[in-house]
Design a protein around this motif. Structure first.
Motif, PDB file in Angstrom:
ATOM      1  N   ALA A   1       0.755  -1.297  -0.106  1.00  0.00           N
ATOM      2  CA  ALA A   1      -0.067   0.043  -0.233  1.00  0.00           C
ATOM      3  C   ALA A   1       0.817   1.328  -0.035  1.00  0.00           C
ATOM      4  N   PHE A   2       0.925   1.981  -1.069  1.00  0.00           N
ATOM      5  CA  PHE A   2       1.725   3.342  -1.257  1.00  0.00           C
ATOM      6  C   PHE A   2       1.036   4.411  -0.564  1.00  0.00           C
ATOM      7  N   ALA A   3       1.459   5.041   0.555  1.00  0.00           N
ATOM      8  CA  ALA A   3       0.959   6.293   0.989  1.00  0.00           C
ATOM      9  C   ALA A   3       1.058   7.483   0.241  1.00  0.00           C
ATOM     10  N   HIS A   4       0.142   7.735  -0.645  1.00  0.00           N
ATOM     11  CA  HIS A   4       0.353   8.942  -1.474  1.00  0.00           C
ATOM     12  C   HIS A   4      -0.047  10.121  -0.702  1.00  0.00           C
ATOM     13  N   PHE A   5      -0.751  10.061   0.082  1.00  0.00           N
ATOM     14  CA  PHE A   5      -1.056  11.127   1.033  1.00  0.00           C
ATOM     15  C   PHE A   5      -0.034  11.665   2.033  1.00  0.00           C
ATOM     16  N   ILE A   6       1.070  10.894   2.024  1.00  0.00           N
ATOM     17  CA  ILE A   6       2.334  11.258   2.738  1.00  0.00           C
ATOM     18  C   ILE A   6       3.421  11.847   1.673  1.00  0.00           C
ATOM     19  N   ASN A   7       3.739  10.940   0.752  1.00  0.00           N
ATOM     20  CA  ASN A   7       4.562  11.345  -0.342  1.00  0.00           C
ATOM     21  C   ASN A   7       3.980  11.446  -1.497  1.00  0.00           C
ATOM     22  N   GLY A   8       3.820  12.580  -2.259  1.00  0.00           N
ATOM     23  CA  GLY A   8       2.886  12.889  -3.250  1.00  0.00           C
ATOM     24  C   GLY A   8       3.560  12.897  -4.756  1.00  0.00           C
ATOM     25  N   GLN A   9       5.002  12.211  -4.390  1.00  0.00           N
ATOM     26  CA  GLN A   9       5.708  12.399  -5.907  1.00  0.00           C
ATOM     27  C   GLN A   9       6.550  10.877  -5.563  1.00  0.00           C
ATOM     28  N   GLY A  10       6.594  10.285  -6.916  1.00  0.00           N
ATOM     29  CA  GLY A  10       7.603   9.247  -7.147  1.00  0.00           C
ATOM     30  C   GLY A  10       6.875   7.868  -6.891  1.00  0.00           C
ATOM     31  N   GLY A  11       5.489   7.718  -6.357  1.00  0.00           N
ATOM     32  CA  GLY A  11       5.012   6.646  -5.898  1.00  0.00           C
ATOM     33  C   GLY A  11       4.804   5.493  -6.918  1.00  0.00           C
ATOM     34  N   GLN A  12       4.494   6.013  -8.363  1.00  0.00           N
ATOM     35  CA  GLN A  12       4.277   5.165  -9.227  1.00  0.00           C
ATOM     36  C   GLN A  12       5.764   4.282  -9.622  1.00  0.00           C
ATOM     37  N   GLU A  13       6.801   5.023  -9.567  1.00  0.00           N
ATOM     38  CA  GLU A  13       7.885   4.344  -9.676  1.00  0.00           C
ATOM     39  C   GLU A  13       8.027   3.131  -8.641  1.00  0.00           C
ATOM     40  N   VAL A  14       8.083   3.540  -7.277  1.00  0.00           N
ATOM     41  CA  VAL A  14       7.916   2.713  -6.161  1.00  0.00           C
ATOM     42  C   VAL A  14       7.025   1.321  -6.527  1.00  0.00           C
ATOM     43  N   MET A  15       5.813   1.292  -6.972  1.00  0.00           N
ATOM     44  CA  MET A  15       5.006   0.558  -7.106  1.00  0.00           C
ATOM     45  C   MET A  15       5.641  -0.370  -8.360  1.00  0.00           C
ATOM     46  N   ASP A  16       5.950   0.160  -9.387  1.00  0.00           N
ATOM     47  CA  ASP A  16       6.448  -0.619 -10.374  1.00  0.00           C
ATOM     48  C   ASP A  16       7.696  -1.197  -9.801  1.00  0.00           C
ATOM     49  N   TYR A  17       8.503  -0.699  -8.834  1.00  0.00           N
ATOM     50  CA  TYR A  17       9.758  -1.741  -8.510  1.00  0.00           C
ATOM     51  C   TYR A  17       9.132  -2.656  -7.596  1.00  0.00           C
ATOM     52  N   TYR A  18       8.137  -2.660  -6.765  1.00  0.00           N
ATOM     53  CA  TYR A  18       7.499  -3.446  -6.101  1.00  0.00           C
ATOM     54  C   TYR A  18       7.019  -4.847  -6.835  1.00  0.00           C
ATOM     55  N   ARG A  19       6.416  -4.571  -8.173  1.00  0.00           N
ATOM     56  CA  ARG A  19       5.871  -5.500  -8.904  1.00  0.00           C
ATOM     57  C   ARG A  19       6.961  -6.465  -9.622  1.00  0.00           C
TER      58      ARG A  19
END
Length: 337
Positions: A190-208
């Motif tokens: 679960a990515f906390a976009h409400f804490i960090n509004g930048q770069g989350g998409q890359e982190v999610m790709d890294y997880y996958r």
């Protein structure tokens, strides 16, 4: 249809007691259950006067008793504070009480002030910032699944009660470290976009990319969480969201607060140019608007993350307006199908 879930931090609004805030969370769970939300998670904060939820396990149990189908979980248990074995037992009990409805969401942040952190970890070695977090996660997996292996310091130990189902396991995070820990153990992320509004998409790709199938999940499981304020009109949504704007600003300034500010307090506040800049930056962590606009932005956010689930964090000061916001969002998303 896009799956919608809720993260509720049991915020204490101005003029409200912590007890009232907790009961508001329970009432919200019942409403979310009726509206068709997928899950509701409650947070863990310590020595925080404006957030009432300090023990998600207790609150989950209470909510499970008054709901029927919604999944309930922690967003999250701050594992470095605790024995992994005790956490495993707590969630085994919850799973036994509400089979196939419990989520074990885990985090590593302190979730409170340094004084509270020291008190929580009294008598144990400090774990924050070290490599022990990964070892704690591995222990938790052993206790929840087949028991500690023969070479483990507690060989054969398994969390009781031994039941047929296992809680869903999720890691909460806003960085690549949390994503990797989740991926290596087959947990949901679960990515906390409400804490960090930048770069989350890359982190999610890294997880996958790094995901490894385990007995928890055979394929990656994802969701993204964001602040959302919705009202019948954009103007009213902006008015309601001004409370969160001011709340985040005061938090950044280290100004103590007695509760979530009201829109009236936000309107009367004297904002500097720097304050306005910070508010604009913080808006990257939230969606604000009328139902049609919010539904569109939620889908765009989900698409950008490659996920089918968005978890809504709402900090609207007024209870009725908060409940109405969540109803409008669900109705609007359903209308897009």
């Amino acid at each position: 249809m896009l799956k919608l879930s809720i993260l509720d931090q049991s915020p204490v609004s101005k003029g409200q007691t912590p007890s009232e805030a907790l009961h508001e969370t329970v009432e919200l769970a019942k409403i979310a259950d009726e509206l068709g939300y997928t899950r509701l998670w409650v947070s863990e904060h310590h020595f925080a006067k404006t957030l009432a939820g300090s023990s998600p396990e207790v609150l989950i149990a209470y909510m499970a008793a008054v709901t029927k189908q919604i999944r309930l979980g922690s967003g999250g248990v701050m594992l470095p504070h605790y024995s992994p074995y005790k956490v495993a037992e707590n969630f085994r009990v919850l799973e036994g009480l509400a089979p196939n409805r419990i989520d074990l969401g885990l985090g590593r942040a302190p979730g409170g002030m340094p004084l509270a952190t020291r008190a929580l970890q009294e008598g144990s070695s400090p774990r924050f910032g070290g490599a022990d977090y990964g070892a704690q996660l591995d222990d938790l997996v052993d206790y929840l699944k087949d028991g500690a292996p023969a070479d483990h310091r507690f060989a054969g130990l398994v969390a009781t009660p031994e039941i047929d189902t296992t809680p869903e396991a999720w890691l909460l995070g806003s960085s690549g470290g949390s994503a990797l820990n989740a991926a290596q153990r087959g947990f949901g992320f679960a990515f906390a976009h409400f804490i960090n509004g930048q770069g989350g998409q890359e982190v999610m790709d890294y997880y996958r990319h790094n995901f490894m199938a385990t007995s928890f999940n055979e394929t990656p499981q994802t969701l993204v969480s964001i602040f959302v304020t919705c009202a019948e009109t954009t103007e009213e949504a902006e008015r309601l969201a001004s409370s969160l704007d001011l709340s985040l600003l005061l938090l950044e300034k280290g100004v103590s607060s007695t509760g979530t500010p009201t829109p009236e307090e936000a309107a009367a506040y004297q904002y500097s140019f720097q304050d306005q800049f910070r508010i604009a930056e913080n808006r990257k962590r939230m969606i604000v608007g009328n139902p049609e606009s919010v539904a569109k932005q939620l889908q765009e956010l989900a698409d950008s993350y490659g996920t089918d689930e968005v978890m809504i964090a709402s900090m609207i000061a007024d209870k009725e307006a908060k409940q109405q916001s969540l109803k409008l969002i669900m109705d609007a998303v359903k209308a897009t199908v």
